[in-house]
Design an enzyme around this catalytic site. Structure first.
Site, PDB file in Angstrom:
ATOM      1  N   GLU A  25      -1.978  -0.939  -7.726  1.00 20.02           N
ATOM      2  CA  GLU A  25      -2.605   0.379  -7.872  1.00 20.02           C
ATOM      3  C   GLU A  25      -1.549   1.404  -8.297  1.00 20.02           C
ATOM      4  OE1 GLU A  25      -5.067   3.596  -5.071  1.00 20.02           O
ATOM      5  OE2 GLU A  25      -3.862   2.001  -4.155  1.00 20.02           O
ATOM      6  N   HIS A  26      -0.458   1.474  -7.547  1.00 20.37           N
ATOM      7  CA  HIS A  26       0.659   2.365  -7.863  1.00 20.37           C
ATOM      8  C   HIS A  26       1.903   1.510  -8.105  1.00 20.37           C
ATOM      9  CE1 HIS A  26      -1.891   4.591  -4.883  1.00 20.37           C
ATOM     10  NE2 HIS A  26      -1.823   5.531  -5.813  1.00 20.37           N
ATOM     11  N   HIS A  28      -1.984   5.469   4.778  1.00 20.31           N
ATOM     12  CA  HIS A  28      -3.411   5.469   4.425  1.00 20.31           C
ATOM     13  C   HIS A  28      -4.240   4.625   5.394  1.00 20.31           C
ATOM     14  CE1 HIS A  28      -3.837   7.751   0.740  1.00 20.31           C
ATOM     15  NE2 HIS A  28      -2.718   7.229   0.275  1.00 20.31           N
ATOM     16  N   GLN A  85     -25.847   5.686   3.453  1.00 22.94           N
ATOM     17  CA  GLN A  85     -27.083   6.434   3.183  1.00 22.94           C
ATOM     18  C   GLN A  85     -26.857   7.534   2.147  1.00 22.94           C
ATOM     19  OE1 GLN A  85     -25.547   6.089   6.107  1.00 22.94           O
ATOM     20  NE2 GLN A  85     -25.455   8.008   7.272  1.00 22.94           N
ATOM     21  N   ASP A 102      -0.665  11.825  -6.314  1.00 28.77           N
ATOM     22  CA  ASP A 102      -1.787  11.975  -5.387  1.00 28.77           C
ATOM     23  C   ASP A 102      -2.318  13.404  -5.384  1.00 28.77           C
ATOM     24  OD1 ASP A 102      -1.818   9.370  -4.576  1.00 28.77           O
ATOM     25  OD2 ASP A 102      -0.687   9.691  -2.729  1.00 28.77           O
ATOM     26  N   TYR A 119     -18.143  11.388  -4.088  1.00 28.34           N
ATOM     27  CA  TYR A 119     -18.167  11.211  -2.633  1.00 28.34           C
ATOM     28  C   TYR A 119     -16.866  11.723  -2.034  1.00 28.34           C
ATOM     29  CZ  TYR A 119     -19.040   9.220   1.939  1.00 28.34           C
ATOM     30  OH  TYR A 119     -19.264   9.076   3.285  1.00 28.34           O
TER      31      TYR A 119
END
Length: 430
Positions: free
Chosen positions: A324-325, A258, A185, A358, A124
């Protein structure tokens, strides 16, 4: 309202608890809203996708998929160069993760593991302001190395068409098709399959709360595999008195950029460093006002500078946080890193900002959030491989081990069939 500076130790449970309990994104509201959408796609397939795209994106589609090879692109050569360099680095790092099937003899029998890839993958890619083409590299490359045979890109349509960078990436990564449907969807189309969209067994990639809710719900139903449950982006920085406060402030703000729900936490033993980082954050808000309100909310409401009495206390809380980081900027980075047990990805030393991972260094940026690194790992080749165990038992070993099978199956009350299935193969049995 400057960023708070807390002075804590391991007994400061009340002050620290909010960082440990508030990380996971609450998807209950989003889940309730997407359930009718998922049901609509499951029951009506392509027709529902056309309707939802017009309703939510304001775009009337004539087709739902694009063959990347059929589209000409004109991407800036300098942008191509950057993405090709990133592609090369990501491939080098992930090629080292390849698995080979193996076998060994155990008690006279040949036992082993055969690695097989998941059959299909959907990656995605968000659209609009949240366009993250780098995530396409991160999702597709390890899957290609794992030899996943079918890969499709799911992305919402744009009024000016699918961004050229995504089409070009789909071309160089040899993605089978681009599905021009986004949101819940789009996830549903990949999970259920429709007349135009083949079903995918696995789906990865970032998205808004509706995308995250759809991935989590459909994974819970056993319909798709997913990378890991997602929450807001986060960074934890362990630093001592020798660290550069301006650099630390920049790294905290790179996470705040972010979204307003992102968090950045500095753990240090030095009060002076804490105050300097606090000042540098305020200076940065004046000097770099882009997305100012978003960054300020993330810093003032979700972030903190925490001063602990010792470096071991900083390491202890980082392991509790399981970020996470994790950046480590200390005099002896390796000794701190040796004590780290839980983190999505670790960035060692002053010249290793999260932004390198990243985009370009080669490690994967699809990482577990919300303390997920206590049980999940970063996306990699292993994500797309299944372990199929096998065994080839010899006649001699079967006869030698049967008495033990007999005793164990009797103990469990399964001797009539389990035990007999071994017994009939022994000497004197037919």
């Amino acid at each position: 309202m400057p960023i708070p500076i807390l002075h804590c130790d391991r007994n400061s449970k009340e002050e620290l608890s909010r960082f440990l309990s508030g990380a996971r994104e609450d998807l209950s509201t989003a889940t309730n809203r997407i359930l009718p959408i998922l049901e609509g796609v499951r029951n009506r397939g392509d027709l529902a996708l056309f309707e939802y795209t017009e309703q939510f994106d304001g775009i009337k589609l004539s087709e739902l998929t694009i063959d990347p090879k059929s589209v000409k692109t004109n991407v800036d050569p300098k942008i191509k160069e950057a993405f090709l360099r990133a592609k090369s680095n990501i491939e080098s790092f992930h090629n080292a993760q390849k698995r080979e099937s193996w076998s060994q003899v155990v008690d006279g029998n040949r036992l082993g593991v055969k690695y097989t890839p998941v059959p299909s993958l959907a990656v995605y890619a968000p659209g609009g302001k949240a366009l993250y083409p780098s995530s396409v590299l991160m999702g597709v490359i390890p899957a290609k190395i794992a030899c996943v045979p079918s890969i499709q890109l799911i992305t919402p349509p744009q009024k000016n068409g699918i961004p050229e960078i995504l089409i070009w990436l789909a071309q160089i990564l040899e993605i089978d098709r681009i599905v021009t449907v986004g949101g819940a969807q789009g996830i549903a189309a990949a999970a259920y399959g429709t007349q135009s969209v083949p079903k995918s067994e696995f789906i990865v990639g970032p998205g808004n709360s509706y995308v995250a809710a759809a991935k989590s719900f459909l994974s819970g139903q056993g319909l798709i595999g997913i990378d890991s449950p997602a929450g807001p982006s986060e960074v934890c920085i362990i630093a001592d008195k020798d660290a550069n406060p301006k650099w630390i402030a920049c790294d905290m703000l790179s996470q705040a950029e972010h979204g307003e729900d992102s968090s950045a936490i500095l753990l240090t033993t030095d009060k002076t460093l804490a105050e300097k980082v606090k000042d540098e954050l305020e200076i940065a808000f004046v000097e770099r006002p882009k997305r100012l309100s978003m960054k300020q909310k993330a810093i003032y409401e979700n972030s903190s500078i925490i001063v602990f009495p010792s470096m071991d206390d900083c390491i202890w809380f980082s392991n509790e946080l399981a970020p996470e980081h994790l950046e480590i900027q200390t005099k002896d980075n390796e000794s701190v890193f040796a004590k780290i047990e839980h983190a999505g990805s670790v960035f060692l030393g002053p010249y290793s900002p999260v932004a390198m991972g990243d985009y370009i260094s080669g490690t994967n940026h699809i990482l577990p959030t919300a303390r997920g690194s206590r049980i999940y790992s970063s996306l990699g080749v292993d994500t797309f491989l299944k372990r199929v165990t096998f065994q080839e038992v010899t006649k001699e070993s079967l006869e030698t081990l049967y008495p033990f099978v007999k005793l164990m199956s009797e103990l469990e009350g399964l001797d009539e069939e389990h035990g007999t299935s071994v017994k009939v193969r022994t000497i004197g049995q037919k």
